[in-house]
Design a protein around this motif. Structure first.
Motif, PDB file in Angstrom:
ATOM      1  N   LEU A   1      -3.648  13.121  -6.721  1.00 31.70           N
ATOM      2  CA  LEU A   1      -4.573  13.267  -5.596  1.00 31.70           C
ATOM      3  C   LEU A   1      -4.696  11.912  -4.911  1.00 31.70           C
ATOM      4  N   VAL A   2      -4.382  11.861  -3.619  1.00 32.46           N
ATOM      5  CA  VAL A   2      -4.478  10.634  -2.821  1.00 32.46           C
ATOM      6  C   VAL A   2      -5.522  10.848  -1.745  1.00 32.46           C
ATOM      7  N   ARG A   3      -6.453   9.898  -1.605  1.00 34.80           N
ATOM      8  CA  ARG A   3      -7.526   9.993  -0.609  1.00 34.80           C
ATOM      9  C   ARG A   3      -7.369   8.860   0.406  1.00 34.80           C
ATOM     10  N   ILE A   4      -7.122   9.206   1.659  1.00 34.49           N
ATOM     11  CA  ILE A   4      -6.938   8.212   2.720  1.00 34.49           C
ATOM     12  C   ILE A   4      -8.170   8.249   3.627  1.00 34.49           C
ATOM     13  N   LYS A   5      -8.845   7.114   3.765  1.00 37.52           N
ATOM     14  CA  LYS A   5     -10.065   7.064   4.576  1.00 37.52           C
ATOM     15  C   LYS A   5      -9.993   5.896   5.549  1.00 37.52           C
ATOM     16  N   ALA A   6     -10.349   6.170   6.796  1.00 37.92           N
ATOM     17  CA  ALA A   6     -10.443   5.132   7.827  1.00 37.92           C
ATOM     18  C   ALA A   6     -11.004   5.784   9.079  1.00 37.92           C
ATOM     19  N   PRO A   7     -11.643   4.990   9.964  1.00 31.21           N
ATOM     20  CA  PRO A   7     -12.113   5.547  11.234  1.00 31.21           C
ATOM     21  C   PRO A   7     -10.954   6.097  12.064  1.00 31.21           C
ATOM     22  N   ARG A   8     -11.288   6.799  13.135  1.00 33.73           N
ATOM     23  CA  ARG A   8     -10.269   7.352  14.025  1.00 33.73           C
ATOM     24  C   ARG A   8      -9.367   6.257  14.579  1.00 33.73           C
ATOM     25  N   GLU A   9      -8.101   6.612  14.791  1.00 34.08           N
ATOM     26  CA  GLU A   9      -7.110   5.739  15.435  1.00 34.08           C
ATOM     27  C   GLU A   9      -6.820   4.462  14.645  1.00 34.08           C
ATOM     28  N   MET A  10      -6.967   4.544  13.337  1.00 32.36           N
ATOM     29  CA  MET A  10      -6.677   3.378  12.494  1.00 32.36           C
ATOM     30  C   MET A  10      -5.306   3.473  11.823  1.00 32.36           C
ATOM     31  N   GLY A  11      -4.581   4.570  12.064  1.00 33.88           N
ATOM     32  CA  GLY A  11      -3.237   4.689  11.502  1.00 33.88           C
ATOM     33  C   GLY A  11      -3.113   5.689  10.365  1.00 33.88           C
ATOM     34  N   LYS A  12      -4.136   6.527  10.150  1.00 31.17           N
ATOM     35  CA  LYS A  12      -4.075   7.481   9.037  1.00 31.17           C
ATOM     36  C   LYS A  12      -2.915   8.459   9.199  1.00 31.17           C
ATOM     37  N   THR A  13      -2.786   9.032  10.406  1.00 33.10           N
ATOM     38  CA  THR A  13      -1.739  10.026  10.630  1.00 33.10           C
ATOM     39  C   THR A  13      -0.354   9.391  10.572  1.00 33.10           C
TER      40      THR A  13
ATOM     41  N   ASN B   1     -14.111  10.980  -5.799  1.00 31.01           N
ATOM     42  CA  ASN B   1     -14.263   9.916  -6.790  1.00 31.01           C
ATOM     43  C   ASN B   1     -13.179   9.988  -7.864  1.00 31.01           C
ATOM     44  N   VAL B   2     -12.087  10.696  -7.550  1.00 31.03           N
ATOM     45  CA  VAL B   2     -10.933  10.768  -8.455  1.00 31.03           C
ATOM     46  C   VAL B   2      -9.674  10.473  -7.642  1.00 31.03           C
ATOM     47  N   GLY B   3      -8.562  10.307  -8.328  1.00 31.23           N
ATOM     48  CA  GLY B   3      -7.302  10.051  -7.647  1.00 31.23           C
ATOM     49  C   GLY B   3      -7.203   8.629  -7.111  1.00 31.23           C
ATOM     50  N   LEU B   4      -6.255   8.425  -6.198  1.00 32.55           N
ATOM     51  CA  LEU B   4      -5.998   7.096  -5.630  1.00 32.55           C
ATOM     52  C   LEU B   4      -6.689   6.965  -4.278  1.00 32.55           C
ATOM     53  N   PRO B   5      -7.649   6.027  -4.154  1.00 33.69           N
ATOM     54  CA  PRO B   5      -8.279   5.804  -2.844  1.00 33.69           C
ATOM     55  C   PRO B   5      -7.454   4.846  -1.997  1.00 33.69           C
ATOM     56  N   VAL B   6      -7.301   5.173  -0.707  1.00 34.46           N
ATOM     57  CA  VAL B   6      -6.560   4.328   0.222  1.00 34.46           C
ATOM     58  C   VAL B   6      -7.458   4.045   1.421  1.00 34.46           C
TER      59      VAL B   6
ATOM     60  N   LEU C   1       0.837  -1.206   0.000  1.00 32.82           N
ATOM     61  CA  LEU C   1       0.000   0.000   0.000  1.00 32.82           C
ATOM     62  C   LEU C   1       0.867   1.249   0.000  1.00 32.82           C
ATOM     63  N   GLU C   2       1.880   1.271   0.853  1.00 32.10           N
ATOM     64  CA  GLU C   2       2.730   2.444   0.945  1.00 32.10           C
ATOM     65  C   GLU C   2       3.472   2.695  -0.360  1.00 32.10           C
ATOM     66  N   GLU C   3       3.957   1.647  -0.993  1.00 31.29           N
ATOM     67  CA  GLU C   3       4.660   1.814  -2.255  1.00 31.29           C
ATOM     68  C   GLU C   3       3.729   2.355  -3.333  1.00 31.29           C
ATOM     69  N   GLU C   4       2.480   1.930  -3.305  1.00 29.20           N
ATOM     70  CA  GLU C   4       1.501   2.435  -4.277  1.00 29.20           C
ATOM     71  C   GLU C   4       1.276   3.938  -4.088  1.00 29.20           C
ATOM     72  N   VAL C   5       1.197   4.367  -2.820  1.00 29.16           N
ATOM     73  CA  VAL C   5       1.012   5.791  -2.538  1.00 29.16           C
ATOM     74  C   VAL C   5       2.253   6.575  -2.955  1.00 29.16           C
ATOM     75  N   TYR C   6       3.436   6.049  -2.673  1.00 27.32           N
ATOM     76  CA  TYR C   6       4.672   6.739  -3.040  1.00 27.32           C
ATOM     77  C   TYR C   6       4.752   6.931  -4.551  1.00 27.32           C
ATOM     78  N   GLN C   7       4.377   5.916  -5.284  1.00 29.37           N
ATOM     79  CA  GLN C   7       4.379   6.030  -6.739  1.00 29.37           C
ATOM     80  C   GLN C   7       3.384   7.082  -7.206  1.00 29.37           C
ATOM     81  N   GLU C   8       2.237   7.143  -6.516  1.00 29.66           N
ATOM     82  CA  GLU C   8       1.190   8.071  -6.933  1.00 29.66           C
ATOM     83  C   GLU C   8       1.617   9.525  -6.761  1.00 29.66           C
ATOM     84  N   ILE C   9       2.231   9.860  -5.609  1.00 34.37           N
ATOM     85  CA  ILE C   9       2.566  11.266  -5.393  1.00 34.37           C
ATOM     86  C   ILE C   9       3.737  11.726  -6.263  1.00 34.37           C
ATOM     87  N   ARG C  10       4.380  10.792  -6.932  1.00 35.74           N
ATOM     88  CA  ARG C  10       5.401  11.194  -7.906  1.00 35.74           C
ATOM     89  C   ARG C  10       4.768  11.643  -9.220  1.00 35.74           C
TER      90      ARG C  10
END
Length: 315
Positions: free
Chosen positions: A29-41, A187-192, A15-24
């Motif tokens: 646009l990267v979208r990170i979604k998860a409930p609180r305290e799931m590791g987003k930060t 509804n665009v970019g990379l969903p995480v 997952l992390e490698e996919e995000v790293y490739q995307e921001i290059r």
């Protein structure tokens, strides 16, 4: 969040490698979604660290830190966003040079980012917006700001200077502000999507805390029977077990009480539910049911974002 360099961070390598490739990619646009305290930060910290190692400029803005009076006023909020972005880039604000009441705050903000911020830097800019769900509470501002994010993403397809901007949007719940499909940045970019830990991951983490748990995973199963694979709750438990503060049996016995290691976590939820009785009633409905129940969408999204309920597939 788990600090950079900590041995207690469980890598999500693919997952992390996919995000790293995307921001290059230009205009990403990267979208990170998860409930609180799931590791987003924790994940965001590593994305920004990676960006810095690519010599990109980075800005991280947490919308939880914004005054409600600012969040509820589009012009004030956009000026806050621009001023804080400039501050982190060590640039003078110069807001009044680009703000034009006749053009409106959205065009003023866009002009400021394009003609001042992006022109002032030679490398890509990673702009991370954390806790974007805070703005969902202000529908009138959301209906203007969220399409504005989408417009910046679209600008990168035609204007080279906007390709320098890489957006990261972090939120803990689904958007419940009605937007047209072509105006939504969700509804665009990379969903995480961040998921809970598996039993194997809990065992791996236990080893890092120096715990000699059985290979069959009985201890991991007992802990997960209490807290599931919730990353923060698992980390708290393993921290105390690793320090020898208590045994697993003691931890499990006191975990759901006000004297257990999760007292702060439970107290925080209790305060939220007392302040928002409609959420408490909705949660009670779910806890009293023996079959999945349907809730009003906004209430469901808020309970999901708190990590108090899970959404099942429609039947």
């Amino acid at each position: 969040s788990v600090p950079l360099g900590s041995p207690f961070y469980l890598e999500r390598a693919s997952l992390e490698e996919e995000v790293y490739q995307e921001i290059r990619k230009p205009g990403a646009l990267v979208r990170i979604k998860a409930p609180r305290e799931m590791g987003k930060t924790s994940l965001l910290l590593r994305i920004l660290d990676y960006a810095k190692r690519q010599s990109y400029r980075t800005v991280s803005l947490n919308l939880e830190q914004v005054d409600q009076a600012i969040l509820s006023d589009l012009n004030q909020f956009l000026r806050w966003l621009c001023a804080n972005t400039a501050r982190q880039l060590q640039l003078k604000p110069n807001l009044d040079e680009y703000w034009d009441e006749d053009l409106g705050s959205k065009i003023s903000c866009t002009s400021y980012i394009e003609n001042y911020l992006l022109e002032s830097i030679a490398t890509p800019l990673v702009l991370a917006l954390d806790e974007v769900n805070q703005i969902f509470e202000h529908p009138q501002v959301s209906k203007d700001f969220l399409p504005l994010l989408r417009s910046w993403y679209e600008e990168s397809k035609t204007l080279p200077i906007w390709q320098k901007l890489r957006l990261i949007v972090v939120h803990s719940t689904e958007i419940y502000v009605p937007l047209q499909l072509n105006q939504s940045p969700f509804n665009v970019g990379l969903p995480v999507q961040l998921n809970t830990f598996s039993k194997k991951e809990v065992q791996q983490l236990a080893q890092r805390y120096g715990l000699d748990w059985e290979q069959e995973g009985e201890e991991a199963r007992q802990l997960m029977d209490m807290v599931g694979g919730h990353p923060a709750l698992v980390q708290i438990a393993l921290y105390h077990l690793g320090r020898g503060n208590l045994t697993l049996a003691q931890l499990l016995k006191t975990a759901p009480t006000s004297t257990g290691i999760y007292s702060h976590h439970l107290q925080r939820h209790l305060i939220v539910l007392k302040e928002q009785p409609e959420l408490a009633n909705a949660l009670n409905t779910v806890m009293s049911a023996i079959e999945p129940v349907q809730l009003e969408s906004i209430l469901a999204y808020k309970l999901i974002s708190l990590g108090l309920i899970k959404q099942s597939e429609s039947r």
